[in-house]
Every structure is written in C-alpha cells, then in structure tokens.
Motif scaffolding. Sequence first.
Motif, PDB file in Angstrom:
ATOM      1  N   VAL A   1       0.834  -1.206   0.000  1.00 38.47           N
ATOM      2  CA  VAL A   1       0.000   0.000   0.000  1.00 38.47           C
ATOM      3  C   VAL A   1       0.865   1.251   0.000  1.00 38.47           C
ATOM      4  CG1 VAL A   1      -1.594   1.368   1.419  1.00 38.47           C
ATOM      5  CG2 VAL A   1      -2.030  -1.066   1.031  1.00 38.47           C
ATOM      6  N   LEU A   2       1.939   1.237   0.781  1.00 41.23           N
ATOM      7  CA  LEU A   2       2.836   2.382   0.820  1.00 41.23           C
ATOM      8  C   LEU A   2       3.501   2.620  -0.536  1.00 41.23           C
ATOM      9  CD1 LEU A   2       4.468   1.855   4.322  1.00 41.23           C
ATOM     10  CD2 LEU A   2       2.929   3.713   3.655  1.00 41.23           C
ATOM     11  N   THR A   3       3.801   1.553  -1.255  1.00 41.72           N
ATOM     12  CA  THR A   3       4.365   1.690  -2.601  1.00 41.72           C
ATOM     13  C   THR A   3       3.353   2.315  -3.550  1.00 41.72           C
ATOM     14  OG1 THR A   3       5.836  -0.209  -2.282  1.00 41.72           O
ATOM     15  CG2 THR A   3       5.374   0.448  -4.543  1.00 41.72           C
ATOM     16  N   MET A   4       2.109   1.856  -3.473  1.00 46.83           N
ATOM     17  CA  MET A   4       1.056   2.441  -4.312  1.00 46.83           C
ATOM     18  C   MET A   4       0.872   3.921  -4.003  1.00 46.83           C
ATOM     19  SD  MET A   4      -1.958  -0.443  -4.632  1.00 46.83           S
ATOM     20  CE  MET A   4      -1.962  -1.032  -2.951  1.00 46.83           C
ATOM     21  N   ALA A   5       0.879   4.243  -2.713  1.00 52.40           N
ATOM     22  CA  ALA A   5       0.706   5.643  -2.308  1.00 52.40           C
ATOM     23  C   ALA A   5       1.877   6.498  -2.791  1.00 52.40           C
ATOM     24  CB  ALA A   5       0.567   5.744  -0.798  1.00 52.40           C
ATOM     25  N   LYS A   6       3.088   5.970  -2.675  1.00 53.32           N
ATOM     26  CA  LYS A   6       4.260   6.718  -3.132  1.00 53.32           C
ATOM     27  C   LYS A   6       4.176   6.982  -4.627  1.00 53.32           C
ATOM     28  CE  LYS A   6       9.313   6.565  -3.251  1.00 53.32           C
ATOM     29  NZ  LYS A   6      10.527   5.762  -2.895  1.00 53.32           N
ATOM     30  N   ASN A   7       3.747   5.980  -5.400  1.00 54.72           N
ATOM     31  CA  ASN A   7       3.611   6.155  -6.843  1.00 54.72           C
ATOM     32  C   ASN A   7       2.542   7.188  -7.194  1.00 54.72           C
ATOM     33  OD1 ASN A   7       5.586   4.256  -7.302  1.00 54.72           O
ATOM     34  ND2 ASN A   7       4.145   2.562  -7.582  1.00 54.72           N
ATOM     35  N   ALA A   8       1.593   7.384  -6.289  1.00 56.53           N
ATOM     36  CA  ALA A   8       0.551   8.388  -6.497  1.00 56.53           C
ATOM     37  C   ALA A   8       0.967   9.764  -5.970  1.00 56.53           C
ATOM     38  CB  ALA A   8      -0.747   7.944  -5.820  1.00 56.53           C
ATOM     39  N   GLY A   9       2.206   9.880  -5.514  1.00 53.02           N
ATOM     40  CA  GLY A   9       2.698  11.168  -5.041  1.00 53.02           C
ATOM     41  C   GLY A   9       2.369  11.484  -3.602  1.00 53.02           C
ATOM     42  N   ILE A  10       1.991  10.459  -2.814  1.00 53.08           N
ATOM     43  CA  ILE A  10       1.593  10.683  -1.429  1.00 53.08           C
ATOM     44  C   ILE A  10       2.809  10.666  -0.505  1.00 53.08           C
ATOM     45  CG2 ILE A  10       0.266   9.745   0.511  1.00 53.08           C
ATOM     46  CD1 ILE A  10      -1.435  10.997  -1.666  1.00 53.08           C
ATOM     47  N   VAL A  11       2.914  11.700   0.327  1.00 54.63           N
ATOM     48  CA  VAL A  11       3.931  11.770   1.372  1.00 54.63           C
ATOM     49  C   VAL A  11       3.197  11.853   2.709  1.00 54.63           C
ATOM     50  CG1 VAL A  11       5.847  13.074   2.347  1.00 54.63           C
ATOM     51  CG2 VAL A  11       5.575  12.933  -0.138  1.00 54.63           C
ATOM     52  N   ILE A  12       3.291  10.809   3.490  1.00 53.16           N
ATOM     53  CA  ILE A  12       2.561  10.739   4.759  1.00 53.16           C
ATOM     54  C   ILE A  12       3.211  11.647   5.790  1.00 53.16           C
ATOM     55  CG2 ILE A  12       1.873   9.218   6.660  1.00 53.16           C
ATOM     56  CD1 ILE A  12       1.735   6.946   4.596  1.00 53.16           C
ATOM     57  N   CYS A  13       2.390  12.435   6.455  1.00 58.03           N
ATOM     58  CA  CYS A  13       2.884  13.392   7.445  1.00 58.03           C
ATOM     59  C   CYS A  13       2.505  13.023   8.879  1.00 58.03           C
ATOM     60  CB  CYS A  13       2.326  14.789   7.145  1.00 58.03           C
ATOM     61  SG  CYS A  13       2.739  15.415   5.499  1.00 58.03           S
ATOM     62  N   HIS A  14       1.325  12.426   9.075  1.00 56.36           N
ATOM     63  CA  HIS A  14       0.819  12.233  10.434  1.00 56.36           C
ATOM     64  C   HIS A  14      -0.213  11.115  10.422  1.00 56.36           C
ATOM     65  CE1 HIS A  14       0.084  13.794  14.553  1.00 56.36           C
ATOM     66  NE2 HIS A  14      -1.135  13.333  14.355  1.00 56.36           N
ATOM     67  N   ALA A  15      -0.243  10.336  11.481  1.00 57.25           N
ATOM     68  CA  ALA A  15      -1.239   9.265  11.617  1.00 57.25           C
ATOM     69  C   ALA A  15      -1.817   9.291  13.020  1.00 57.25           C
ATOM     70  CB  ALA A  15      -0.609   7.903  11.328  1.00 57.25           C
ATOM     71  N   ASP A  16      -3.142   9.265  13.105  1.00 53.00           N
ATOM     72  CA  ASP A  16      -3.854   9.232  14.383  1.00 53.00           C
ATOM     73  C   ASP A  16      -4.693   7.964  14.396  1.00 53.00           C
ATOM     74  OD1 ASP A  16      -4.844   9.922  16.852  1.00 53.00           O
ATOM     75  OD2 ASP A  16      -6.363  11.292  16.051  1.00 53.00           O
ATOM     76  N   LEU A  17      -4.432   7.050  15.345  1.00 54.49           N
ATOM     77  CA  LEU A  17      -5.019   5.708  15.342  1.00 54.49           C
ATOM     78  C   LEU A  17      -5.751   5.432  16.643  1.00 54.49           C
ATOM     79  CD1 LEU A  17      -1.663   4.135  14.177  1.00 54.49           C
ATOM     80  CD2 LEU A  17      -3.590   4.605  12.675  1.00 54.49           C
ATOM     81  N   THR A  18      -6.904   4.811  16.524  1.00 56.66           N
ATOM     82  CA  THR A  18      -7.695   4.465  17.704  1.00 56.66           C
ATOM     83  C   THR A  18      -8.127   3.005  17.622  1.00 56.66           C
ATOM     84  OG1 THR A  18      -8.570   6.727  17.876  1.00 56.66           O
ATOM     85  CG2 THR A  18      -9.738   5.002  19.074  1.00 56.66           C
ATOM     86  N   LEU A  19      -7.840   2.259  18.657  1.00 55.07           N
ATOM     87  CA  LEU A  19      -8.294   0.876  18.771  1.00 55.07           C
ATOM     88  C   LEU A  19      -9.455   0.843  19.750  1.00 55.07           C
ATOM     89  CD1 LEU A  19      -7.379  -2.106  17.925  1.00 55.07           C
ATOM     90  CD2 LEU A  19      -6.599  -2.246  20.299  1.00 55.07           C
ATOM     91  N   ILE A  20     -10.537   0.151  19.391  1.00 53.62           N
ATOM     92  CA  ILE A  20     -11.712   0.042  20.264  1.00 53.62           C
ATOM     93  C   ILE A  20     -11.885  -1.425  20.640  1.00 53.62           C
ATOM     94  CG2 ILE A  20     -14.183   0.445  20.501  1.00 53.62           C
ATOM     95  CD1 ILE A  20     -12.456   2.239  17.719  1.00 53.62           C
ATOM     96  N   ALA A  21     -11.702  -1.730  21.910  1.00 49.32           N
ATOM     97  CA  ALA A  21     -11.816  -3.115  22.394  1.00 49.32           C
ATOM     98  C   ALA A  21     -12.076  -3.104  23.890  1.00 49.32           C
ATOM     99  CB  ALA A  21     -10.542  -3.900  22.086  1.00 49.32           C
ATOM    100  N   GLN A  22     -12.961  -3.981  24.331  1.00 48.25           N
ATOM    101  CA  GLN A  22     -13.190  -4.117  25.766  1.00 48.25           C
ATOM    102  C   GLN A  22     -11.984  -4.779  26.431  1.00 48.25           C
ATOM    103  OE1 GLN A  22     -16.069  -2.797  27.014  1.00 48.25           O
ATOM    104  NE2 GLN A  22     -15.143  -3.034  29.045  1.00 48.25           N
ATOM    105  N   LYS A  23     -11.469  -5.807  25.735  1.00 50.53           N
ATOM    106  CA  LYS A  23     -10.271  -6.514  26.161  1.00 50.53           C
ATOM    107  C   LYS A  23      -9.545  -6.968  24.908  1.00 50.53           C
ATOM    108  CE  LYS A  23     -11.793  -8.193  30.703  1.00 50.53           C
ATOM    109  NZ  LYS A  23     -12.003  -9.388  31.555  1.00 50.53           N
ATOM    110  N   PRO A  24      -8.255  -7.180  24.971  1.00 50.08           N
ATOM    111  CA  PRO A  24      -7.379  -7.037  26.142  1.00 50.08           C
ATOM    112  C   PRO A  24      -7.012  -5.577  26.405  1.00 50.08           C
ATOM    113  CG  PRO A  24      -6.103  -7.688  24.238  1.00 50.08           C
ATOM    114  CD  PRO A  24      -7.537  -7.694  23.794  1.00 50.08           C
ATOM    115  N   VAL A  25      -6.447  -5.307  27.548  1.00 46.58           N
ATOM    116  CA  VAL A  25      -5.988  -3.972  27.891  1.00 46.58           C
ATOM    117  C   VAL A  25      -4.741  -3.665  27.063  1.00 46.58           C
ATOM    118  CG1 VAL A  25      -5.097  -2.510  29.730  1.00 46.58           C
ATOM    119  CG2 VAL A  25      -6.936  -4.151  30.216  1.00 46.58           C
TER     120      VAL A  25
END
Length: 410
Positions: A324-348
């Motif tokens: 995916v990163l290769t495809m994005a690079k070929n499309a001219g994408i330069v990633i600057c920031h990522a904000d990620l959220t995991l939603i789960a009761q468990k595990p901690v």
Amino acid sequence: MKGTPRKVWAILVAAGTGSRLAPFVDSRPKQFLPWRGVPLYWHSVRALARCSLVQGITIVTPADMAESDRNVMENLLQTENPGIPWIITAGGVQRQDSVRLGLGTVPADFPLVAVHDAARPFLRTELVWRLCEAVHEPWSGAIPGLEVVDTIRMTAGGCPEMAGGTLPRERLRAVQTPQIFETAALAQAHALAEISGMQATDDASLLESSGKKVRIVPGDVENVKITGPADLRLLKDEQQVTALPCNGFGYDAHRFGTGRPLKIGGIAIPCQYEIVAHSDGDVLLHALMDAILGCACLGDIGSHFPDSDPAYDGIASVILLDQVLTMAKNAGIVICHADLTLIAQKPVMRPYAREIKNNIARLLDIDPAHVNFKATTEERMGFTGRLEGIKACAMVSALRITDHGVRMDA
C-alpha cells in the motif's frame, strides 16, 4: 429576474484548423496539442464543467478529426467524466458554421448558451458567472472584453504601410470567449445570417446584426488564446512541484474466535483472544491501510487484496502495508501524520501502546512524534463491549505531490 443566473449549455468550438500555428506544431490543430497530460481543449472542458451553472456541453470537432484524436477524446470522456451531459458533433468549414451546428444539439430547456474557443485553456469559472449574471433585459448576450492599452492606428488608402487615423482606445475592447447568449436569440441570429450569407468573426456580431443588445463585462487578462507561435511559450511549464494537503480515513473490524493470534499494529499481543480473518487480522494496520489509500483515492484494501484470493491466506498485514505504501508513493503521497484508535473491551492495550506507536512510525518511515495511538472501550456496549470482536479507526494526513497540477500517477 435581473441578475439571476440561469442554467447554461456550453458549446466548445474545437473544429478549427489553427492555420497560423500549424506549421510550428507538425500541422496539428492547436486544440489537440498535449499540455499537462491532456489535449489543450480538455482544460476548457474541465473549467466549464466546474461551473455549477453549466449543466451540459457540446464539443464541436473537425469533420475530419483524426481517429487517434477521437479515441483520446472518447477515452477522456469515459475515464475523466466531466460530470455533466456531453455531446460530440462535427463542425463546419468556418467557425460560424461550427457554432450553428453546435447550437442544433442544445436541449430546448436551456435558456442560455455559452460559446467558448478550445484554444483558450486558461478559463476560470468566475468569468462564466459574471457573464451569466449580466444576461438580462435589455441584454440578450454578454461578452468579456479587455481595455486596449496600446495605441491603435488605421492604415490609409488601402496601403498597409501608410498610417491613417488613430482609433480612440477608450472606446475599444479586446473581446474574449466565452460569450454567453439567450439561446433562442442566438439561434435566430444564426438562422438570419445563413439566409443572408453574412459572415462574422464572433457570435456577438451576429446577435447585434439581428437587432439584439450585447453587454460587455470585464474580461480576464489570463484568459489568453493560443493563436501564434509566440503563444506556445505559455504552454511551457516551469519546473515546479506543488504539494496539496489531503486526508484519509480508515475503519476495520474483526470477530474474536478460533483463528489467528492477536496482532495490533504489527505487534503480537499475548492474550486469550484470537481473530477470525483471512490474513493475520491486524485490525489496526487494516484501518491504517484504508486511510492511506484514501489519501491517494485508490479505493480500499478489499479491492486490492480480496479475501477470496488464497495468496493472502494468513499473510502478515505488514507485507500488505508495504504494498500500500508503494502504491501511495507512486501516487505522489507523502505521509505526514497518523492518528489511530483501537476500540476493544479486552485485552488492555496500555502496556503495548508505546511499542505499537513506535512500530507504526517505523513502518511509515515518519517521526514517532507524528504517530498517535490510543485505545478505548465502548463501556461494555455493542459487539466490542460483549467481547465479540475488535475494531479500529485511522486518520492519516499527507501531502499529494503534483507536477503542474497533474497527478504523479496520471
């Protein structure tokens, strides 16, 4: 009502031979010259289609248009659909004939028609709006005009070398296109001209000859017409790169059950919960991949790595992320920031948060200061609260590097 814009059908005149420029461009009509990855006329199609008042377009082509040019046009209309109805029709010997033939394709319920020359690729939609707003009683048409800054002299006695009188430049305007008219009035003017044999260099002259009034509104100095060899310099782009900000959002969910050991962000999480998935089921990386594909407008991971393909059975999501990163690079994408959220009761997830954050920064090749990872629960609500599964969301901010406004992958 005065000043109220009405819907417009556009006629793009692309039927000329470009005789003044042809010797300098291998005898090819100028409107078919390639510029920024597409033929010159296509820039006008884009500009007209971007204006919300323009709700249809007729492209008038040479009667003997080359098969290769026709194929390019039809391919563009399919792959880069302008988003409005379109018609292709053959033009005539003179520009006036081409406009008349184009008028014959305009649907009856369009009160206004815009006539634009395909050799003016720098059209901006603001000009179309100004012209449309200017067409109302007593004006049956509106044309853009620029003040003349040079002194204009006439010749005398039929001799091109003999200076005659000076024209009052305060009364002169250099006229451009598009020119916008009441459809019925322009059709009537063309019909009268055909009967009388009158020839004119623009449609405003025909309308005036039929007794209608034409209004001049301020033109656009950048709306230049490509006419002679000197104008070709306008099509030579400077070597410059533009970075456009973009964002992508990703979401994924997986069921708990007998299947794959739990991995989050490429990190193995030792616990009793397993994931039912075709790949390794890394829900966080799947959401991240979809967000990256969103930045590049490349669909989702399901379209690139379908779960019906045995090649991806049990595959590590970090391998898919690399593709995916290769495809994005070929499309001219330069990633600057990522904000990620995991939603789960468990595990901690708190004990693994820093490791996940740093690993994703490594995979994306960005500073960990630009990766944010957090985990939360849904307070025992929903399928995560019932320990039926796990889900994740991702937001990626990036820059899309473009060369002269054309996508790097175009």
